[in-house]
Design a protein around this motif. Sequence first.
Motif, PDB file in Angstrom:
ATOM      1  N   PRO A   1      36.395  33.321  39.376  1.00 55.37           N
ATOM      2  CA  PRO A   1      35.580  32.555  38.434  1.00 55.37           C
ATOM      3  C   PRO A   1      34.206  32.291  39.031  1.00 55.37           C
ATOM      4  O   PRO A   1      34.027  32.419  40.242  1.00 55.37           O
ATOM      5  CB  PRO A   1      36.364  31.254  38.266  1.00 55.37           C
ATOM      6  CG  PRO A   1      37.077  31.080  39.546  1.00 55.37           C
ATOM      7  CD  PRO A   1      37.393  32.472  40.044  1.00 55.37           C
ATOM      8  N   LEU A   2      33.269  31.902  38.180  1.00 53.71           N
ATOM      9  CA  LEU A   2      31.910  31.653  38.656  1.00 53.71           C
ATOM     10  C   LEU A   2      31.888  30.496  39.644  1.00 53.71           C
ATOM     11  O   LEU A   2      32.429  29.418  39.356  1.00 53.71           O
ATOM     12  CB  LEU A   2      30.988  31.318  37.488  1.00 53.71           C
ATOM     13  CG  LEU A   2      30.487  32.483  36.668  1.00 53.71           C
ATOM     14  CD1 LEU A   2      29.656  31.968  35.495  1.00 53.71           C
ATOM     15  CD2 LEU A   2      29.671  33.431  37.504  1.00 53.71           C
ATOM     16  N   PRO A   3      31.265  30.694  40.795  1.00 50.38           N
ATOM     17  CA  PRO A   3      31.133  29.589  41.744  1.00 50.38           C
ATOM     18  C   PRO A   3      30.018  28.641  41.288  1.00 50.38           C
ATOM     19  O   PRO A   3      29.196  28.994  40.436  1.00 50.38           O
ATOM     20  CB  PRO A   3      30.743  30.295  43.037  1.00 50.38           C
ATOM     21  CG  PRO A   3      29.995  31.493  42.578  1.00 50.38           C
ATOM     22  CD  PRO A   3      30.669  31.925  41.301  1.00 50.38           C
ATOM     23  N   ARG A   4      29.997  27.469  41.865  1.00 50.25           N
ATOM     24  CA  ARG A   4      28.889  26.535  41.649  1.00 50.25           C
ATOM     25  C   ARG A   4      27.839  26.837  42.700  1.00 50.25           C
ATOM     26  O   ARG A   4      28.169  27.084  43.861  1.00 50.25           O
ATOM     27  CB  ARG A   4      29.372  25.098  41.807  1.00 50.25           C
ATOM     28  CG  ARG A   4      30.420  24.717  40.805  1.00 50.25           C
ATOM     29  CD  ARG A   4      30.896  23.287  41.044  1.00 50.25           C
ATOM     30  NE  ARG A   4      32.168  23.114  40.382  1.00 50.25           N
ATOM     31  CZ  ARG A   4      33.218  22.500  40.913  1.00 50.25           C
ATOM     32  NH1 ARG A   4      33.134  21.975  42.121  1.00 50.25           N
ATOM     33  NH2 ARG A   4      34.339  22.387  40.238  1.00 50.25           N
TER      34      ARG A   4
ATOM     35  N   VAL B   1      32.867  27.910  46.212  1.00 44.59           N
ATOM     36  CA  VAL B   1      33.896  28.755  45.596  1.00 44.59           C
ATOM     37  C   VAL B   1      35.139  27.890  45.465  1.00 44.59           C
ATOM     38  O   VAL B   1      35.890  27.700  46.415  1.00 44.59           O
ATOM     39  CB  VAL B   1      34.167  30.015  46.458  1.00 44.59           C
ATOM     40  CG1 VAL B   1      35.177  30.924  45.774  1.00 44.59           C
ATOM     41  CG2 VAL B   1      32.872  30.748  46.733  1.00 44.59           C
ATOM     42  N   HIS B   2      35.344  27.336  44.273  1.00 37.25           N
ATOM     43  CA  HIS B   2      36.404  26.343  44.100  1.00 37.25           C
ATOM     44  C   HIS B   2      37.796  26.929  44.273  1.00 37.25           C
ATOM     45  O   HIS B   2      38.685  26.240  44.747  1.00 37.25           O
ATOM     46  CB  HIS B   2      36.258  25.589  42.775  1.00 37.25           C
ATOM     47  CG  HIS B   2      35.923  26.424  41.603  1.00 37.25           C
ATOM     48  ND1 HIS B   2      34.648  26.837  41.332  1.00 37.25           N
ATOM     49  CD2 HIS B   2      36.695  26.927  40.623  1.00 37.25           C
ATOM     50  CE1 HIS B   2      34.644  27.553  40.228  1.00 37.25           C
ATOM     51  NE2 HIS B   2      35.861  27.624  39.778  1.00 37.25           N
TER      52      HIS B   2
ATOM     53  N   ASN C   1      38.217  26.631  47.871  1.00 35.90           N
ATOM     54  CA  ASN C   1      37.726  25.377  48.435  1.00 35.90           C
ATOM     55  C   ASN C   1      36.796  25.660  49.616  1.00 35.90           C
ATOM     56  O   ASN C   1      36.922  25.100  50.684  1.00 35.90           O
ATOM     57  CB  ASN C   1      38.878  24.460  48.864  1.00 35.90           C
ATOM     58  CG  ASN C   1      38.389  23.062  49.214  1.00 35.90           C
ATOM     59  OD1 ASN C   1      37.366  22.610  48.704  1.00 35.90           O
ATOM     60  ND2 ASN C   1      39.109  22.393  50.095  1.00 35.90           N
ATOM     61  N   ALA C   2      35.833  26.580  49.387  1.00 32.43           N
ATOM     62  CA  ALA C   2      34.938  27.013  50.452  1.00 32.43           C
ATOM     63  C   ALA C   2      33.481  26.834  50.033  1.00 32.43           C
ATOM     64  O   ALA C   2      33.127  27.082  48.874  1.00 32.43           O
ATOM     65  CB  ALA C   2      35.190  28.480  50.780  1.00 32.43           C
ATOM     66  N   LEU C   3      32.688  26.399  50.978  1.00 35.67           N
ATOM     67  CA  LEU C   3      31.247  26.279  50.766  1.00 35.67           C
ATOM     68  C   LEU C   3      30.553  27.317  51.644  1.00 35.67           C
ATOM     69  O   LEU C   3      30.683  27.293  52.871  1.00 35.67           O
ATOM     70  CB  LEU C   3      30.744  24.874  51.119  1.00 35.67           C
ATOM     71  CG  LEU C   3      29.258  24.638  50.887  1.00 35.67           C
ATOM     72  CD1 LEU C   3      28.909  24.732  49.407  1.00 35.67           C
ATOM     73  CD2 LEU C   3      28.854  23.273  51.438  1.00 35.67           C
TER      74      LEU C   3
ATOM     75  N   LYS D   1      31.445  38.148  48.295  1.00 32.92           N
ATOM     76  CA  LYS D   1      30.748  39.082  47.430  1.00 32.92           C
ATOM     77  C   LYS D   1      29.330  38.560  47.200  1.00 32.92           C
ATOM     78  O   LYS D   1      29.083  37.376  47.296  1.00 32.92           O
ATOM     79  CB  LYS D   1      31.505  39.195  46.110  1.00 32.92           C
ATOM     80  CG  LYS D   1      32.925  39.639  46.257  1.00 32.92           C
ATOM     81  CD  LYS D   1      33.681  39.374  44.979  1.00 32.92           C
ATOM     82  CE  LYS D   1      35.030  38.819  45.189  1.00 32.92           C
ATOM     83  NZ  LYS D   1      35.243  37.474  45.545  1.00 32.92           N
ATOM     84  N   LEU D   2      28.444  39.464  46.899  1.00 32.63           N
ATOM     85  CA  LEU D   2      27.050  39.075  46.690  1.00 32.63           C
ATOM     86  C   LEU D   2      26.610  39.527  45.303  1.00 32.63           C
ATOM     87  O   LEU D   2      26.859  40.668  44.910  1.00 32.63           O
ATOM     88  CB  LEU D   2      26.166  39.741  47.759  1.00 32.63           C
ATOM     89  CG  LEU D   2      24.704  39.312  47.770  1.00 32.63           C
ATOM     90  CD1 LEU D   2      24.571  37.855  48.203  1.00 32.63           C
ATOM     91  CD2 LEU D   2      23.912  40.208  48.701  1.00 32.63           C
ATOM     92  N   ASP D   3      25.997  38.623  44.570  1.00 33.52           N
ATOM     93  CA  ASP D   3      25.448  38.969  43.270  1.00 33.52           C
ATOM     94  C   ASP D   3      24.127  38.223  43.109  1.00 33.52           C
ATOM     95  O   ASP D   3      23.781  37.372  43.933  1.00 33.52           O
ATOM     96  CB  ASP D   3      26.423  38.614  42.146  1.00 33.52           C
ATOM     97  CG  ASP D   3      26.277  39.546  40.942  1.00 33.52           C
ATOM     98  OD1 ASP D   3      25.185  40.104  40.725  1.00 33.52           O
ATOM     99  OD2 ASP D   3      27.270  39.717  40.213  1.00 33.52           O
ATOM    100  N   PHE D   4      23.405  38.519  42.039  1.00 32.27           N
ATOM    101  CA  PHE D   4      22.059  37.985  41.853  1.00 32.27           C
ATOM    102  C   PHE D   4      22.027  36.459  41.867  1.00 32.27           C
ATOM    103  O   PHE D   4      21.073  35.860  42.328  1.00 32.27           O
ATOM    104  CB  PHE D   4      21.443  38.526  40.546  1.00 32.27           C
ATOM    105  CG  PHE D   4      22.050  37.943  39.300  1.00 32.27           C
ATOM    106  CD1 PHE D   4      21.518  36.810  38.709  1.00 32.27           C
ATOM    107  CD2 PHE D   4      23.167  38.525  38.718  1.00 32.27           C
ATOM    108  CE1 PHE D   4      22.077  36.275  37.558  1.00 32.27           C
ATOM    109  CE2 PHE D   4      23.726  38.014  37.568  1.00 32.27           C
ATOM    110  CZ  PHE D   4      23.193  36.879  36.990  1.00 32.27           C
TER     111      PHE D   4
END
Length: 167
Positions: free
Chosen positions: A86-89, A120-121, A124-126, A161-164
């Motif tokens: 899912p989309l991270p914050r 990344v909920h 539970n990682a920042l 992963k890396l995205d825009f």
Amino acid sequence: MTQQHDRELARELLAREALYLDTRQWGDWLDLYEDDAVFWVPAWRDETNLIQDPETELSFIYLRGKALLEERVRRLGSERSAAGLPLPRTVHMVTGSVIEELDPEHLLRVSSAWSSHIYVHKDNALLTYAGRYEHTLVRTADAYRIQSKKIILANDFLIAKLDFFYV
């Protein structure tokens, strides 16, 4: 427009770009870009040198033209993006912007320090990425738009992963 007003518009544009990414206002984010814009995250050749030619050397991300940015946004909505499920914050911070006129009538180059904090909920990682931005901005009738954005990653050992929207 005065030079000071142009500088304020440029800083406002970078702040809006960060806000639109963090609040997932993808359409507004895309509207900040010119149709022929370049979005580039070059890889490091070695510890001190970046690649120079995205056409012939490996990049983390290289998108030439707004249509490719639009495709990335469409993939987020279609669940075809592994980076977005899912989309991270995210929280982007842009600071220390140095603005240089390339052409007094139309172009500015803005160099800034940035960091992006990604929560990344599901894990539970920042995660934190940081580096430098090099924006080239073109003046339109009443504002600036992004002609190119080069994102230089300081910490290029990617643990996710890396995205825009991460950078």
